[in-house]
Scaffold this motif. Structure first.
Motif, PDB file in Angstrom:
ATOM      1  N   GLU A  49      23.100  25.484   6.433  1.00  0.00           N
ATOM      2  CA  GLU A  49      23.816  24.300   5.388  1.00  0.00           C
ATOM      3  C   GLU A  49      25.087  24.637   4.720  1.00  0.00           C
ATOM      4  N   ALA A  50      24.990  26.107   4.261  1.00  0.00           N
ATOM      5  CA  ALA A  50      26.267  26.524   3.435  1.00  0.00           C
ATOM      6  C   ALA A  50      26.698  27.941   4.191  1.00  0.00           C
ATOM      7  N   ASP A  51      27.860  28.458   3.561  1.00  0.00           N
ATOM      8  CA  ASP A  51      28.374  29.640   3.752  1.00  0.00           C
ATOM      9  C   ASP A  51      27.211  30.669   3.343  1.00  0.00           C
ATOM     10  N   GLU A  52      27.022  31.781   3.970  1.00  0.00           N
ATOM     11  CA  GLU A  52      26.068  32.848   3.365  1.00  0.00           C
ATOM     12  C   GLU A  52      26.845  34.088   3.274  1.00  0.00           C
ATOM     13  N   PRO A  53      27.695  34.162   2.467  1.00  0.00           N
ATOM     14  CA  PRO A  53      28.348  35.529   2.244  1.00  0.00           C
ATOM     15  C   PRO A  53      27.524  36.800   1.395  1.00  0.00           C
ATOM     16  N   GLY A  54      26.409  36.310   0.938  1.00  0.00           N
ATOM     17  CA  GLY A  54      25.555  37.191   0.326  1.00  0.00           C
ATOM     18  C   GLY A  54      24.996  38.231   1.026  1.00  0.00           C
ATOM     19  N   ALA A  55      24.648  39.404   0.469  1.00  0.00           N
ATOM     20  CA  ALA A  55      24.176  40.497   1.042  1.00  0.00           C
ATOM     21  C   ALA A  55      22.593  40.412   2.184  1.00  0.00           C
ATOM     22  N   LEU A  56      22.595  41.043   3.280  1.00  0.00           N
ATOM     23  CA  LEU A  56      21.266  41.166   3.785  1.00  0.00           C
ATOM     24  C   LEU A  56      20.431  42.174   3.307  1.00  0.00           C
ATOM     25  N   HIS A  57      18.941  42.155   3.361  1.00  0.00           N
ATOM     26  CA  HIS A  57      18.226  43.339   2.997  1.00  0.00           C
ATOM     27  C   HIS A  57      17.328  43.519   4.222  1.00  0.00           C
ATOM     28  N   ARG A  58      16.889  44.931   4.204  1.00  0.00           N
ATOM     29  CA  ARG A  58      16.015  45.083   5.455  1.00  0.00           C
ATOM     30  C   ARG A  58      14.681  45.756   4.808  1.00  0.00           C
ATOM     31  N   LEU A  59      13.618  45.997   5.607  1.00  0.00           N
ATOM     32  CA  LEU A  59      12.470  46.685   5.002  1.00  0.00           C
ATOM     33  C   LEU A  59      12.620  48.326   5.611  1.00  0.00           C
ATOM     34  N   ASP A  60      12.069  49.059   4.724  1.00  0.00           N
ATOM     35  CA  ASP A  60      11.907  50.502   5.194  1.00  0.00           C
ATOM     36  C   ASP A  60      10.710  50.863   5.982  1.00  0.00           C
ATOM     37  N   ASP A 111      13.977  47.602   1.338  1.00  0.00           N
ATOM     38  CA  ASP A 111      15.068  48.646   0.997  1.00  0.00           C
ATOM     39  C   ASP A 111      16.157  48.008   0.318  1.00  0.00           C
ATOM     40  N   PRO A 112      16.356  48.703  -1.174  1.00  0.00           N
ATOM     41  CA  PRO A 112      17.256  48.170  -2.097  1.00  0.00           C
ATOM     42  C   PRO A 112      18.749  47.791  -1.695  1.00  0.00           C
ATOM     43  N   ALA A 113      19.068  48.818  -0.615  1.00  0.00           N
ATOM     44  CA  ALA A 113      20.480  48.950  -0.233  1.00  0.00           C
ATOM     45  C   ALA A 113      20.991  47.635   0.444  1.00  0.00           C
ATOM     46  N   PRO A 114      21.940  46.925  -0.085  1.00  0.00           N
ATOM     47  CA  PRO A 114      22.394  45.759   0.526  1.00  0.00           C
ATOM     48  C   PRO A 114      23.116  46.165   1.939  1.00  0.00           C
ATOM     49  N   ARG A 115      23.165  45.195   2.827  1.00  0.00           N
ATOM     50  CA  ARG A 115      24.046  45.400   3.929  1.00  0.00           C
ATOM     51  C   ARG A 115      24.666  44.022   4.211  1.00  0.00           C
ATOM     52  N   PRO A 116      25.729  44.079   4.893  1.00  0.00           N
ATOM     53  CA  PRO A 116      26.509  42.960   5.186  1.00  0.00           C
ATOM     54  C   PRO A 116      25.938  42.005   5.961  1.00  0.00           C
ATOM     55  N   THR A 117      26.241  40.583   5.644  1.00  0.00           N
ATOM     56  CA  THR A 117      25.463  39.561   6.384  1.00  0.00           C
ATOM     57  C   THR A 117      25.986  39.439   7.706  1.00  0.00           C
ATOM     58  N   PRO A 118      25.068  38.948   8.546  1.00  0.00           N
ATOM     59  CA  PRO A 118      25.616  38.683  10.031  1.00  0.00           C
ATOM     60  C   PRO A 118      26.139  37.267  10.283  1.00  0.00           C
ATOM     61  N   ILE A 119      25.901  36.594   9.312  1.00  0.00           N
ATOM     62  CA  ILE A 119      26.071  34.952   9.253  1.00  0.00           C
ATOM     63  C   ILE A 119      27.755  34.839   8.866  1.00  0.00           C
ATOM     64  N   LEU A 132      15.184  39.902   9.010  1.00  0.00           N
ATOM     65  CA  LEU A 132      16.402  39.938   8.237  1.00  0.00           C
ATOM     66  C   LEU A 132      15.923  39.001   6.653  1.00  0.00           C
ATOM     67  N   ILE A 133      16.289  39.799   5.746  1.00  0.00           N
ATOM     68  CA  ILE A 133      15.850  39.116   4.518  1.00  0.00           C
ATOM     69  C   ILE A 133      17.281  38.718   3.504  1.00  0.00           C
ATOM     70  N   PHE A 134      17.079  37.479   3.003  1.00  0.00           N
ATOM     71  CA  PHE A 134      18.197  37.157   2.233  1.00  0.00           C
ATOM     72  C   PHE A 134      17.467  36.555   0.982  1.00  0.00           C
ATOM     73  N   LEU A 135      18.097  37.308  -0.248  1.00  0.00           N
ATOM     74  CA  LEU A 135      17.223  37.345  -1.338  1.00  0.00           C
ATOM     75  C   LEU A 135      17.870  36.299  -2.262  1.00  0.00           C
ATOM     76  N   GLU A 136      19.234  35.868  -1.979  1.00  0.00           N
ATOM     77  CA  GLU A 136      19.847  34.755  -2.685  1.00  0.00           C
ATOM     78  C   GLU A 136      20.610  33.922  -1.703  1.00  0.00           C
ATOM     79  N   PRO A 137      20.014  33.216  -0.691  1.00  0.00           N
ATOM     80  CA  PRO A 137      20.632  32.329   0.024  1.00  0.00           C
ATOM     81  C   PRO A 137      21.067  31.035  -0.499  1.00  0.00           C
ATOM     82  N   ARG A 138      22.340  30.652  -0.153  1.00  0.00           N
ATOM     83  CA  ARG A 138      22.897  29.626  -1.029  1.00  0.00           C
ATOM     84  C   ARG A 138      22.053  28.311  -0.199  1.00  0.00           C
TER      85      ARG A 138
END
Length: 292
Positions: free
Chosen positions: A162-173, A179-187, A204-210
């Protein structure tokens, strides 16, 4: 209620007593839900009272430890049907001795489904009937067929947000913790082309999607729109496999314990707390969009 059938015109949905789980969804002549094959034996489990794992599969509260499985117990408990028609049904789960051994809180969870000719809406309500605050997480885990229809190439599918998603991607360990380390979004430009390689490191885990909606679509095939309210997080997951498979699109309120966090469940990151007597609500609508 073992299975409750909703139907109108060409639309049909099957709801199981176990987990109040959606087991089949047919809209516009398309079977859209994963058939729960050997690759993954579920269709659309309800995640409660946790989403993901707590550290050591142990819920800690008030100095006590309570063993609890990944994603909680609601998906494996029988719900009670309290209302059912040809196009609607409502089921509920209440705490009992078994649930309190894993999750020491009183609760009342209701799940309602409403079917129309082109959509299925799911409404959820959690009430705190107790005298103390109720900490919890709740999430949805529907698995859709990928490819969406026979003969479509998996690589032609994409998600449109619905919206641009520039926020960080997170993964599981490797322990299934966040995993608390953010990664660049693939969107990019609201688009996520789908490829099995996206899921080699799990979800793929987005904690703050728009976005509060997205479309799952394919060239030359049907498309789906998912629209949700009340869920601040989003997970996307599949099991990489060269054969027929599925894509899970998962609105959540809550997530796995962060790998670097230890604490009482009432302070769990991502969880919410209901005051005594309060009710919290969420919904998800799945709509068939016109064939491409």
């Amino acid at each position: 209620m073992d299975i409750h059938r909703l139907h109108t015109g060409e639309a049909e949905a099957l709801i199981a007593a176990k987990g109040a789980e959606l087991q089949s969804l047919r809209l516009g002549g398309h079977d859209l839900l994963w058939e729960a094959g050997p690759l993954w034996p579920r269709h659309a489990p309800l995640l409660f009272p946790i989403v993901g794992r707590v550290k050591g599969d142990t819920l800690r509260h008030g100095g006590k430890a309570f063993p609890i499985p990944r994603h909680g117990f609601a998906r494996d408990r029988d719900f009670t049907l309290i209302e059912g028609t040809t196009t609607t049904c409502t089921a509920e789960l209440r705490d009992d001795e078994a649930t309190r051994a894993a999750y020491p809180f009183p609760f009342l969870l209701r799940v309602a489904y409403t079917l129309t000719g082109t959509s299925l809406r799911m409404d959820l309500a959690l009430r705190n009937p107790g005298e103390a605050p109720l900490p919890a997480s709740l999430g949805l885990h529907p698995a859709f067929r990928w490819p969406l229809a026979p003969g479509l190439a998996k690589a032609t599918h994409r998600l449109v947000f619905e919206a641009d998603e520039p926020g960080a991607l997170h993964r599981l360990d490797t322990d299934g913790l966040l995993d608390p380390a953010p990664r660049p979004t693939p969107i990019q430009n609201r688009l996520l082309p789908l490829d099995e390689g996206l899921f080699r490191e799990d979800a793929l885990i987005f904690l703050e999607p728009r976005s509060r909606s997205l479309s799952f679509e394919a060239e030359g095939g049907p498309g789906l729109e998912l629209r949700w309210e009340g869920f601040p997080h989003l997970g996307i997951w599949a099991k990489p496999d060269p054969g027929p498979a599925f894509l899970c699109l998962e609105p959540w309120e809550g997530h796995a314990d962060p790998a670097d966090w230890n604490g009482d469940f009432v302070a769990k990151p991502g969880a919410f707390t209901l005051p005594p007597g309060a009710t919290r609500r969420w919904n998800l609508t799945i709509t068939l969009t016109a064939d491409s």
